[in-house]
Design a protein around this motif. Structure first.
Motif, mmCIF file in Angstrom:
data_model
loop_
_atom_site.group_PDB
_atom_site.id
_atom_site.type_symbol
_atom_site.label_atom_id
_atom_site.label_comp_id
_atom_site.label_asym_id
_atom_site.label_seq_id
_atom_site.Cartn_x
_atom_site.Cartn_y
_atom_site.Cartn_z
ATOM 1 N N ILE A 181 0.862 -1.175 0.000
ATOM 2 C CA ILE A 181 0.000 0.000 0.000
ATOM 3 C C ILE A 181 0.900 1.227 0.000
ATOM 4 N N LEU A 182 0.620 2.156 -0.921
ATOM 5 C CA LEU A 182 1.337 3.429 -0.957
ATOM 6 C C LEU A 182 0.434 4.514 -0.395
ATOM 7 N N ILE A 183 0.956 5.268 0.561
ATOM 8 C CA ILE A 183 0.247 6.397 1.162
ATOM 9 C C ILE A 183 0.938 7.668 0.681
ATOM 10 N N VAL A 184 0.176 8.515 -0.016
ATOM 11 C CA VAL A 184 0.744 9.730 -0.597
ATOM 12 C C VAL A 184 0.031 10.948 -0.024
ATOM 13 N N ASP A 185 0.761 11.723 0.734
ATOM 14 C CA ASP A 185 0.218 12.957 1.308
ATOM 15 C C ASP A 185 1.396 13.846 1.663
ATOM 16 N N ASP A 186 1.280 15.134 1.389
ATOM 17 C CA ASP A 186 2.384 16.039 1.706
ATOM 18 C C ASP A 186 2.419 16.408 3.184
ATOM 19 N N GLU A 187 1.384 16.059 3.928
ATOM 20 C CA GLU A 187 1.342 16.323 5.366
ATOM 21 C C GLU A 187 1.784 15.073 6.132
ATOM 22 N N LEU A 188 2.867 15.189 6.866
ATOM 23 C CA LEU A 188 3.389 14.070 7.646
ATOM 24 C C LEU A 188 2.342 13.503 8.592
ATOM 25 N N ASN A 189 1.586 14.365 9.259
ATOM 26 C CA ASN A 189 0.579 13.891 10.208
ATOM 27 C C ASN A 189 -0.464 13.004 9.529
ATOM 28 N N ASN A 190 -0.839 13.325 8.299
ATOM 29 C CA ASN A 190 -1.804 12.494 7.575
ATOM 30 C C ASN A 190 -1.204 11.132 7.232
ATOM 31 N N ARG A 191 0.062 11.118 6.844
ATOM 32 C CA ARG A 191 0.727 9.839 6.555
ATOM 33 C C ARG A 191 0.800 8.976 7.812
ATOM 34 N N LEU A 192 1.150 9.599 8.938
ATOM 35 C CA LEU A 192 1.251 8.863 10.201
ATOM 36 C C LEU A 192 -0.113 8.353 10.659
ATOM 37 N N LEU A 193 -1.156 9.148 10.457
ATOM 38 C CA LEU A 193 -2.507 8.724 10.824
ATOM 39 C C LEU A 193 -2.923 7.490 10.035
ATOM 40 N N LEU A 194 -2.678 7.502 8.739
ATOM 41 C CA LEU A 194 -3.015 6.333 7.918
ATOM 42 C C LEU A 194 -2.160 5.133 8.294
ATOM 43 N N GLN A 195 -0.911 5.364 8.585
ATOM 44 C CA GLN A 195 -0.044 4.266 9.014
ATOM 45 C C GLN A 195 -0.606 3.616 10.278
ATOM 46 N N GLU A 196 -1.049 4.436 11.209
ATOM 47 C CA GLU A 196 -1.624 3.910 12.448
ATOM 48 C C GLU A 196 -2.896 3.102 12.160
ATOM 49 N N MET A 197 -3.733 3.603 11.260
ATOM 50 C CA MET A 197 -4.969 2.896 10.913
ATOM 51 C C MET A 197 -4.688 1.539 10.261
ATOM 52 N N LEU A 198 -3.557 1.449 9.578
ATOM 53 C CA LEU A 198 -3.243 0.241 8.809
ATOM 54 C C LEU A 198 -2.236 -0.671 9.496
ATOM 55 N N GLU A 199 -1.932 -0.413 10.765
ATOM 56 C CA GLU A 199 -0.895 -1.188 11.440
ATOM 57 C C GLU A 199 -1.230 -2.676 11.527
ATOM 58 N N ASP A 200 -2.505 -3.041 11.631
ATOM 59 C CA ASP A 200 -2.857 -4.468 11.670
ATOM 60 C C ASP A 200 -2.491 -5.161 10.363
ATOM 61 N N PHE A 201 -2.677 -4.477 9.251
ATOM 62 C CA PHE A 201 -2.303 -5.050 7.952
ATOM 63 C C PHE A 201 -0.788 -5.181 7.843
ATOM 64 N N GLU A 202 -0.092 -4.173 8.364
ATOM 65 C CA GLU A 202 1.371 -4.196 8.351
ATOM 66 C C GLU A 202 1.894 -5.373 9.179
ATOM 67 N N GLU A 203 1.278 -5.604 10.315
ATOM 68 C CA GLU A 203 1.674 -6.732 11.162
ATOM 69 C C GLU A 203 1.420 -8.070 10.477
#
Length: 124
Positions: A4-26
C-alpha cells in the motif's frame, strides 16, 4: 506481498493512515510513503503497490496527474486508487472519475472506511 502506498504532503496524515493500517502491516503488508506526486509516481513504477491512498493537493505533481499518468499513460489499470482529499466539490469528484480513480474519500474520514477499502482491494 501486498503493498500500500500512502501519498500525502502532510506528515501527520501519513502517520494517521499508518496507524490505521498497522494491523495489515503486522500481517505482512508493506506500507510505502510519498510526500509529493513525483515521488509517488517513482514508487508506483518501482514497487507496483496494489493500493494507493492519494491526496489530490500535492507538490510537484497533483494527485489527479499521478492517477492519470499511472492509469492512462502507463496502462497500469490493476492499481486501485483511493483519492483522499479535503476537496468535496462535485467538479473534483468528476475529475477523479475522468482520471480513472477507483474511489473518492473526503477528509476527515473514519478509520472503518480506510480498513474497508484495504479489505476490498486485497480480497479482490
Amino acid at each position: 506481498m501486498n503493498k500500500i502506498l500512502i501519498v500525502d504532503d502532510e506528515l501527520n496524515n501519513r502517520l494517521l493512515l499508518q496507524e490505521m493500517l498497522e494491523d495489515f502491516e503486522e500481517d505482512g503488508t508493506q506500507l510505502l510513503f510519498a510526500a509529493d506526486g513525483a515521488e509517488a509516481l517513482a514508487i508506483i513504477q518501482s514497487e507496483m503497490p496494489a493500493l494507493v491512498f492519494l491526496d489530490i493537493m500535492l507538490p510537484e505533481m497533483d494527485g489527479f496527474e499521478v492517477c492519470h499518468t499511472v492509469k492512462s499513460k502507463l496502462g497500469l489499470q490493476n492499481i486501485f486508487f483511493a483519492m483522499l482529499t479535503a476537496k468535496s466539490q462535485a467538479a473534483d469528484r468528476r475529475k477523479a472519475l475522468d482520471v480513472k480513480a477507483d474511489m473518492y474519500i473526503t477528509k476527515p474520514f473514519k478509520p472503518k472506511v480506510i480498513i474497508d477499502v484495504v479489505n476490498k482491494v486485497f480480497r479482490a
